[in-house]
Design an enzyme around this catalytic site. Structure first.
Site, PDB file in Angstrom:
ATOM      1  N   CYS A  41      58.072  26.676  49.289  1.00 50.71           N
ATOM      2  CA  CYS A  41      58.321  25.083  49.023  1.00 50.71           C
ATOM      3  C   CYS A  41      56.912  24.026  49.157  1.00 50.71           C
ATOM      4  O   CYS A  41      57.399  22.846  50.563  1.00 50.71           O
ATOM      5  CB  CYS A  41      59.281  24.848  50.028  1.00 50.71           C
ATOM      6  SG  CYS A  41      60.544  25.980  49.369  1.00 50.71           S
ATOM      7  N   GLU A  42      56.256  23.924  48.516  1.00 53.57           N
ATOM      8  CA  GLU A  42      55.296  23.485  47.833  1.00 53.57           C
ATOM      9  C   GLU A  42      54.146  23.648  47.001  1.00 53.57           C
ATOM     10  O   GLU A  42      55.118  24.664  46.219  1.00 53.57           O
ATOM     11  CB  GLU A  42      54.176  23.302  49.229  1.00 53.57           C
ATOM     12  CG  GLU A  42      53.663  24.051  48.950  1.00 53.57           C
ATOM     13  CD  GLU A  42      52.721  24.177  50.665  1.00 53.57           C
ATOM     14  OE1 GLU A  42      51.448  23.119  50.657  1.00 53.57           O
ATOM     15  OE2 GLU A  42      52.786  23.678  52.313  1.00 53.57           O
ATOM     16  N   GLY A  77      27.657  39.654  45.604  1.00 54.01           N
ATOM     17  CA  GLY A  77      27.757  38.649  44.624  1.00 54.01           C
ATOM     18  C   GLY A  77      27.621  39.209  43.315  1.00 54.01           C
ATOM     19  O   GLY A  77      28.014  37.882  42.213  1.00 54.01           O
ATOM     20  N   TYR A 114      40.407  40.177  48.003  1.00 55.64           N
ATOM     21  CA  TYR A 114      40.660  39.192  48.163  1.00 55.64           C
ATOM     22  C   TYR A 114      41.902  38.227  48.271  1.00 55.64           C
ATOM     23  O   TYR A 114      42.462  37.454  47.669  1.00 55.64           O
ATOM     24  CB  TYR A 114      39.591  37.721  48.059  1.00 55.64           C
ATOM     25  CG  TYR A 114      38.396  38.593  48.592  1.00 55.64           C
ATOM     26  CD1 TYR A 114      37.926  38.622  49.772  1.00 55.64           C
ATOM     27  CD2 TYR A 114      37.083  39.135  47.206  1.00 55.64           C
ATOM     28  CE1 TYR A 114      36.414  38.899  50.600  1.00 55.64           C
ATOM     29  CE2 TYR A 114      35.691  38.737  48.144  1.00 55.64           C
ATOM     30  CZ  TYR A 114      35.604  39.154  48.983  1.00 55.64           C
ATOM     31  OH  TYR A 114      34.335  39.932  49.484  1.00 55.64           O
ATOM     32  N   GLU A 162      25.566  45.540  49.604  1.00 52.83           N
ATOM     33  CA  GLU A 162      27.011  45.037  50.005  1.00 52.83           C
ATOM     34  C   GLU A 162      28.427  44.882  49.294  1.00 52.83           C
ATOM     35  O   GLU A 162      28.805  43.415  49.181  1.00 52.83           O
ATOM     36  CB  GLU A 162      26.926  44.437  51.586  1.00 52.83           C
ATOM     37  CG  GLU A 162      26.439  43.973  51.561  1.00 52.83           C
ATOM     38  CD  GLU A 162      25.477  43.515  53.077  1.00 52.83           C
ATOM     39  OE1 GLU A 162      25.249  43.557  53.695  1.00 52.83           O
ATOM     40  OE2 GLU A 162      25.841  41.817  52.778  1.00 52.83           O
ATOM     41  N   PRO A 163      28.723  45.525  47.719  1.00 57.81           N
ATOM     42  CA  PRO A 163      29.337  45.342  47.226  1.00 57.81           C
ATOM     43  C   PRO A 163      30.691  45.087  47.332  1.00 57.81           C
ATOM     44  O   PRO A 163      31.545  45.913  48.123  1.00 57.81           O
ATOM     45  CB  PRO A 163      29.516  45.631  45.911  1.00 57.81           C
ATOM     46  CG  PRO A 163      28.562  46.774  46.497  1.00 57.81           C
ATOM     47  CD  PRO A 163      28.362  46.812  47.641  1.00 57.81           C
ATOM     48  N   GLY A 164      31.627  43.813  47.560  1.00 55.30           N
ATOM     49  CA  GLY A 164      33.279  43.483  47.870  1.00 55.30           C
ATOM     50  C   GLY A 164      33.993  44.026  46.315  1.00 55.30           C
ATOM     51  O   GLY A 164      34.656  44.893  45.602  1.00 55.30           O
ATOM     52  N   ARG A 193      44.631  33.798  45.750  1.00 53.08           N
ATOM     53  CA  ARG A 193      43.854  32.430  44.823  1.00 53.08           C
ATOM     54  C   ARG A 193      43.732  31.638  43.759  1.00 53.08           C
ATOM     55  O   ARG A 193      42.980  30.905  43.736  1.00 53.08           O
ATOM     56  CB  ARG A 193      43.068  34.385  44.289  1.00 53.08           C
ATOM     57  CG  ARG A 193      41.911  35.108  45.417  1.00 53.08           C
ATOM     58  CD  ARG A 193      41.400  36.179  44.529  1.00 53.08           C
ATOM     59  NE  ARG A 193      40.056  35.909  44.350  1.00 53.08           N
ATOM     60  CZ  ARG A 193      39.381  35.411  43.101  1.00 53.08           C
ATOM     61  NH1 ARG A 193      40.554  35.595  42.391  1.00 53.08           N
ATOM     62  NH2 ARG A 193      38.295  34.651  42.969  1.00 53.08           N
ATOM     63  N   TYR A 250      40.410  29.178  44.926  1.00 54.74           N
ATOM     64  CA  TYR A 250      40.264  29.340  44.192  1.00 54.74           C
ATOM     65  C   TYR A 250      40.111  28.219  42.403  1.00 54.74           C
ATOM     66  O   TYR A 250      39.258  28.251  42.852  1.00 54.74           O
ATOM     67  CB  TYR A 250      39.463  30.107  44.173  1.00 54.74           C
ATOM     68  CG  TYR A 250      38.901  30.931  45.510  1.00 54.74           C
ATOM     69  CD1 TYR A 250      37.463  30.069  46.393  1.00 54.74           C
ATOM     70  CD2 TYR A 250      39.858  31.845  45.647  1.00 54.74           C
ATOM     71  CE1 TYR A 250      37.729  30.640  47.513  1.00 54.74           C
ATOM     72  CE2 TYR A 250      39.268  32.635  47.286  1.00 54.74           C
ATOM     73  CZ  TYR A 250      38.060  32.201  48.402  1.00 54.74           C
ATOM     74  OH  TYR A 250      37.824  32.622  49.547  1.00 54.74           O
TER      75      TYR A 250
HETATM   76  C1  LIG Z   1      31.721  39.066  51.322  1.00 52.67           C
HETATM   77  C2  LIG Z   1      30.867  40.266  51.536  1.00 52.67           C
HETATM   78  C3  LIG Z   1      30.281  40.633  50.783  1.00 52.67           C
HETATM   79  C4  LIG Z   1      31.309  41.111  49.298  1.00 52.67           C
HETATM   80  O1  LIG Z   1      30.446  39.816  48.672  1.00 52.67           O
HETATM   81  P1  LIG Z   1      31.758  39.882  47.364  1.00 52.67           P
HETATM   82  O2  LIG Z   1      31.568  38.607  46.127  1.00 52.67           O
HETATM   83  O3  LIG Z   1      32.739  40.562  47.192  1.00 52.67           O
HETATM   84  O4  LIG Z   1      31.197  41.088  46.451  1.00 52.67           O
HETATM   85  C5  LIG Z   1      29.189  41.308  51.296  1.00 52.67           C
HETATM   86  N1  LIG Z   1      28.320  40.791  51.963  1.00 52.67           N
HETATM   87  C6  LIG Z   1      28.619  39.454  52.432  1.00 52.67           C
HETATM   88  C7  LIG Z   1      27.671  39.274  54.138  1.00 52.67           C
HETATM   89  C8  LIG Z   1      29.637  39.193  53.060  1.00 52.67           C
HETATM   90  O5  LIG Z   1      30.388  38.159  53.760  1.00 52.67           O
END
Ligand SMILES: *Cc1c(COP(=O)(O)O)cnc(C)c1O
Length: 402
Positions: free
Chosen positions: A327-328, A217, A355, A258-260, A297, A301
């Site tokens: 086409c929208e 997050g 994403y 667990e950062p993405g 995105r 979003y």
């Molecule tokens: C998507 C997700 C993340 C990564 O979130 P980010 O906002 O991209 O860092 C971490 N843990 C879980 C369980 C997720 O579903």
């Protein structure tokens, strides 16, 4: 990343194109892990943000594990060379069969509902598991990506902990980890620490716990002046509260995240070409050779992505609506100030690492873009552009008389 490198990548690999800065990903990982002053830290990269094998391998080489939300992501992780015990499986609303597949692959299982907890306790009595708790903290600005609040479908409610305890005790379940993921876009360290205290109160109830996972997050800056998580000050504050808990318990837990987005968002660039500049009575449109099929995105979003004109950066500034070819309604930005755009100029979208490519589709029967990773100045093609053959390859010619 230099404009010249991005332009060269498009010359070599075509438009539209995703380009990733591998060195920036490494930098992000280092910054993140250096921020936490604890004895045991483990980061699982959340691969739904960007799932290319080269990206997975890059994070593996740095020592990361992998966070996977589907059995297919688990397979991608294993294919990239991750050990199964370095993969945390954190799905939501999946079938019992999918849990069984994950167990047989040996990955760590994160349970997010009471039904599965009971099922695993009865059918896999020895299996160490994580439990995902929903602390009901509302965090983040966008309803769609806030997953900790009261109506959220994720995790087991913190109010159901007595029920968890009952099941765990009866079935002698080995709870090795407690997990919480309150959703994207958390800015405030204090919200995290509040969630942490709730999580600690759950951890205290299970002697078997060795890992505490705080999900992710972390907010990144999308606009040049956006607020973002200051990871080093967050890490400092958070480590203190974590270390105090360990001390209180007389036990050294592993701190996990667990950062993405934090790992890849600012390392990604999406580049498209201006097919057309069109004046209407109300505005000037830039029509690109792409659309929300490739880069969803902004539409999905209402996300802001910073836009630059790669090939005319010094041009006179003008106001544009930047739109796609789907086409929208297909808008990337309205009333955006960009240096003058001419036909065939290359338009750059920043923060296109997380994403973006993973959410691309074939809508309007458009092949998905190629992906390139630039590492130490060298550009590598890491996903080829799709073709019309790819689009047809899953279709079956049925024996139907039309
Ligand atoms: C998507 C997700 C993340 C990564 O979130 P980010 O906002 O991209 O860092 C971490 N843990 C879980 C369980 C997720 O579903």
């Amino acid at each position: 990343m230099k404009n010249a490198s991005l332009i060269k990548a498009v010359e070599n690999f075509g438009s539209p194109l995703y380009v990733y800065d591998g060195n920036q990903m490494m930098e992000n990982y280092k910054q993140f892990t250096n921020a936490f002053k604890v004895n045991k830290l483990k980061v699982h990269y959340a691969c739904k943000a960007l799932n290319n094998q080269s990206v997975l391998k890059l994070f593996k080489s740095l020592g990361a594990g992998l966070d996977c939300v589907s059995i297919e992501e688990v397979h991608l992780g294993l294919h990239a060379g991750y050990n199964s015990d370095d993969i945390l499986f954190t799905p939501n609303n999946i079938s019992t069969e999918e849990y069984e597949q994950a167990i047989s692959l040996g990955v760590k299982i994160n349970v997010d509902n009471l039904y599965t907890l009971e099922y695993l306790g009865i059918n896999h009595p020895e299996l160490p598991i994580y439990i995902r708790i929903n602390p009901h903290l509302m965090a983040g600005g966008n309803q769609n990506i806030s997953v900790g609040h009261i109506d959220s479908k994720f995790g087991i409610s913190i109010h159901q902990v007595p029920n968890i305890e009952r099941i765990v005790k009866k079935l002698n379940i080995n709870v090795m980890g407690v997990h919480v993921h309150t959703g994207s876009d958390i800015l405030d360290a204090d919200i995290f620490i509040k969630a942490a205290e709730l999580v600690f109160s759950v951890v205290e109830k299970f002697d078997t716990v060795t890992h505490i996972d705080f999900g992710s997050g972390f907010k990144v800056a999308y606009k040049p002046d956006d607020l973002h998580t200051n990871i080093s000050s967050f890490g400092k504050k958070f480590s203190k509260s974590f270390n105090e808990f360990c001390e209180r318990q007389g036990k050294e837990y592993t701190l996990e995240f667990e950062p993405g987005k934090y790992m890849v968002s600012n390392a990604g660039y999406f580049i498209a070409k201006a097919n057309l500049i069109k004046q209407t009575t109300s505005c000037t449109f830039i029509g690109l050779d792409t659309g929300f099929n490739h880069f969803i995105r902004p539409m999905f979003y209402n996300a802001y992505h910073h836009i630059e004109n790669l090939t005319n950066p010094k041009g006179e500034k003008k106001v544009y609506n930047v739109v796609g070819y789907v086409c929208e309604t297909d808008s990337f930005a309205s009333d955006r100030i960009v240096p003058e755009v001419r036909k065939n100029d290359l338009i750059l979208f920043k923060n296109a690492g997380a994403y973006c490519s993973t959410m691309a589709s074939n809508y309007n029967s458009r092949p998905r873009p190629a992906e390139v990773m630039i590492l130490d100045g060298k550009a590598h093609l890491i996903r080829r552009r799709e073709t019309i053959e790819d689009l047809l390859s899953t279709q079956v010619e049925a024996e139907i008389e039309f």
